[in-house]
Design a protein around this motif. Structure first.
Motif, mmCIF file in Angstrom:
data_model
loop_
_atom_site.group_PDB
_atom_site.id
_atom_site.type_symbol
_atom_site.label_atom_id
_atom_site.label_comp_id
_atom_site.label_asym_id
_atom_site.label_seq_id
_atom_site.Cartn_x
_atom_site.Cartn_y
_atom_site.Cartn_z
ATOM 1 N N ARG A 147 -2.293 11.520 -5.314
ATOM 2 C CA ARG A 147 -3.156 10.914 -4.308
ATOM 3 C C ARG A 147 -2.752 9.467 -4.020
ATOM 4 O O ARG A 147 -2.875 8.990 -2.887
ATOM 5 N N THR A 148 -2.284 8.749 -5.045
ATOM 6 C CA THR A 148 -1.868 7.361 -4.840
ATOM 7 C C THR A 148 -0.625 7.297 -3.955
ATOM 8 O O THR A 148 -0.455 6.361 -3.175
ATOM 9 N N ALA A 149 0.247 8.293 -4.089
ATOM 10 C CA ALA A 149 1.445 8.316 -3.245
ATOM 11 C C ALA A 149 1.057 8.450 -1.776
ATOM 12 O O ALA A 149 1.621 7.782 -0.901
ATOM 13 N N ILE A 150 0.079 9.311 -1.487
ATOM 14 C CA ILE A 150 -0.363 9.478 -0.100
ATOM 15 C C ILE A 150 -1.006 8.198 0.413
ATOM 16 O O ILE A 150 -0.775 7.779 1.551
ATOM 17 N N GLN A 151 -1.799 7.565 -0.418
ATOM 18 C CA GLN A 151 -2.439 6.309 -0.009
ATOM 19 C C GLN A 151 -1.397 5.252 0.326
ATOM 20 O O GLN A 151 -1.544 4.499 1.296
ATOM 21 N N ALA A 152 -0.340 5.184 -0.486
ATOM 22 C CA ALA A 152 0.705 4.196 -0.242
ATOM 23 C C ALA A 152 1.400 4.461 1.087
ATOM 24 O O ALA A 152 1.633 3.546 1.893
ATOM 25 N N LEU A 153 1.735 5.736 1.337
ATOM 26 C CA LEU A 153 2.422 6.066 2.585
ATOM 27 C C LEU A 153 1.516 5.876 3.794
ATOM 28 O O LEU A 153 1.955 5.450 4.863
ATOM 29 N N MET A 154 0.248 6.201 3.642
ATOM 30 C CA MET A 154 -0.688 5.990 4.748
ATOM 31 C C MET A 154 -0.813 4.512 5.094
ATOM 32 O O MET A 154 -0.893 4.136 6.264
ATOM 33 N N SER A 155 -0.831 3.666 4.079
ATOM 34 C CA SER A 155 -0.943 2.228 4.354
ATOM 35 C C SER A 155 0.261 1.735 5.132
ATOM 36 O O SER A 155 0.139 0.882 6.025
ATOM 37 N N GLN A 156 1.441 2.272 4.809
ATOM 38 C CA GLN A 156 2.635 1.901 5.562
ATOM 39 C C GLN A 156 2.539 2.370 7.014
ATOM 40 O O GLN A 156 2.896 1.653 7.944
ATOM 41 N N GLN A 157 2.022 3.597 7.195
ATOM 42 C CA GLN A 157 1.874 4.122 8.546
ATOM 43 C C GLN A 157 0.875 3.314 9.359
ATOM 44 O O GLN A 157 1.075 3.034 10.531
ATOM 45 N N VAL A 158 -0.229 2.899 8.715
ATOM 46 C CA VAL A 158 -1.245 2.103 9.398
ATOM 47 C C VAL A 158 -0.674 0.741 9.784
ATOM 48 O O VAL A 158 -0.923 0.236 10.878
#
Length: 518
Positions: A407-418
């Motif tokens: 889940r932390t990996a997805i959060q990290a990638l989402m923050s980059q996308q945002v």
């Protein structure tokens, strides 16, 4: 006794109260100031018709004896010479005394209970000499100052050759003053602080005094010395005290088990200038009986004191950098509890760090050394990361790091996308979260944004119970897409800057934009 009583109000009162003859009266003074030497000087004064040679070496004894025996103007016999008055007149010449004479007199007063006025005058004169020599470096034994403020020169038998090097440093008086008792040191330092003496020099002397006394004393005397030194340092301007010296003092205090109040004072002084500390300073072993290698609680108290003193951007960032190094150093400790690690990681406000890359590395090391943590504990620890302040490379590493929860990996990638969406479309960007995916997204006007929004929605619906390897492979591909978009965005921003600088609009400029933005 009749001769002595004619000069002494105390004896005269005793004889007056006696009902028998004076021959049968026996008087014993167990606490006579100066003992036998002081009593002999007093007798010489009485049996020499009130005449005695008063000089710096015996003035304190004569003064104390006169006070004790009430040999003052209050005594009814005004025809007799007044010993107390004579000593007070001699004391007025203290400005002409040499440095050595002042020290001799002051050391004599250490054993005399009623010489406070002499002590005060001697200390004032000593402080004046020290301050004067700090400014112009004259010989301390020959320079003096009278009550009118005029500097005069007198001769002293003590050689000053050994002090030539010390004059340059302005610390020539350290060794000689250290010979005073602890109570007199306390009085002297308080007087120096009240007279605006340089606090940096005072702190250097106190550390010198502490080290010299700890080598020559033992047990309770060491503890008392440390506690007094701490109390005296505490009344100074803390910024004038070297941080490195405070850490040395703290280590000694911890080894001697000084009072909790004294330890707290040192901790507060260190905390106030924590930005001046080094990693080695902070690596203090845990108290006896503790499981962890280093005293993490102590560092947390430093941080609390630092934050209470007011937050300044530059100093705060220095402390954050220091804490990142400290957290990385203690992270491999298998005995460090997750709650303590998390307390260290989240002790400073988010504004203290421009980047969380170092924090990620520290968390990575902690998870490496603590393989038995539950997924919930790992998630709590990962809450210390601000994914918006990690680099794209770190995000890639997170997506491939099997020690981190998926889940932390997805959060990290989402923050980059945002972040990327905010750069490309700052007015219409919509932030999405894994826990609560967007119910509706703004209409994308760029193909890249549409693709990325679809990726986010897909990530939000992922089944975390599925095979981790497949999930990580998908996340890795997603990360590459984010990195490509970042490159496109940077290129677009560069060309937009060139357009803005142009004086006249250029219609062809829009054609030179990347395909994503056309």
């Amino acid at each position: 006794m009749k001769i002595i009583s004619s000069y002494s109000g105390r004896l005269s009162k005793l004889f007056g109260k006696s009902t028998g003859g004076t021959r049968t009266l026996k008087v014993i003074f167990n606490d006579f100031p100066g003992g036998a030497e002081g009593f002999e000087l007093m007798l010489r004064f009485c049996y020499n018709n009130g005449r005695v040679d008063i000089n710096p070496s015996n003035l304190s004894l004569l003064y104390s004896a006169a006070k004790f025996m009430e040999m003052s103007s209050d005594f009814p016999s005004t025809t007799r010479p007044n010993l107390l008055e004579q000593t007070e007149k001699s004391l007025q010449q203290i400005g002409y005394w040499t440095w050595s004479e002042l020290l001799v007199t002051l050391k004599q007063c250490q054993d005399l209970s009623n010489s406070s006025s002499i002590v005060e005058k001697c200390m004032d004169s000593l402080i004046g000499r020290m301050a004067l020599s700090s400014e112009s470096s004259p010989c301390p034994s020959t320079s003096s100052q009278d009550s009118s403020g005029t500097v005069r020169v007198s001769c002293d038998s003590r050689s000053t050759e050994s002090l030539k090097t010390c004059f340059v440093r302005g610390t020539w008086w350290f060794e000689e003053i250290s010979g005073l008792s602890l109570s007199f040191i306390e009085m002297l330092i308080k007087a120096m602080a009240s007279k605006k003496f340089d606090h940096g020099t005072i702190s250097k002397f106190l550390f010198y005094y502490q080290k010299s006394k700890c080598y020559s004393t033992s047990g309770d005397e060491k503890v008392k010395t440390i506690e007094v030194v701490i109390d005296l340092l505490h009344i100074l301007d803390w910024s004038s005290i070297p941080c490195k010296s405070l850490f040395g003092l703290l280590r000694v205090a911890l080894s001697l088990n000084v009072s909790k109040c004294s330890r707290k004072k040192v901790e507060n002084m260190i905390g106030s200038q924590l930005d001046q500390a080094t990693l080695d300073n902070l690596l203090i072993p845990s108290p006896h009986g503790a499981n962890s290698l280093y005293d993490v609680n102590l560092v947390l108290r430093f941080l609390k004191s630092f934050l209470q003193g007011g937050i300044y951007s530059i100093r705060l960032k220095k402390v954050a950098s220091l804490m990142d190094m400290y957290i990385a150093e203690v992270a491999p400790d298998p005995s460090l509890k997750p709650s303590k690690f998390l307390a260290l990681a989240m002790a400073l406000p988010d504004s203290a760090r421009d980047s969380y890359n170092e924090m990620y590395r520290a968390i990575d090391m902690y998870l490496e050394a603590h393989t038995g943590l539950s997924n919930e504990e790992k998630m709590k620890i990962c809450c210390a990361l601000n994914y918006e302040k990690v680099s794209a490379e770190v995000c890639m590493h997170i997506s491939q790091n099997k020690k981190f929860p998926s889940r932390t990996a997805i959060q990290a990638l989402m923050s980059q996308q945002v972040k990327l969406k905010n750069l490309l479309q700052p007015t219409n960007a919509t932030t999405c979260f894994v826990d609560s995916p967007c119910s509706s997204l703004g209409e994308p006007d760029q193909k890249g944004n549409k693709d990325e929004q679809q990726i986010v929605l897909y990530a939000a619906k992922l089944d975390f119970s599925a095979d981790n390897e497949r999930l990580r492979a998908h996340l890795q591909g997603m990360q590459w897409r984010v990195m490509e978009l970042e490159k496109v965005c940077r290129k677009m921003q560069t060309q937009m800057t060139k357009m803005m600088k142009s004086k006249t609009p250029n219609r062809s400029s829009s054609r030179s934009l990347p395909k994503l933005c056309s």
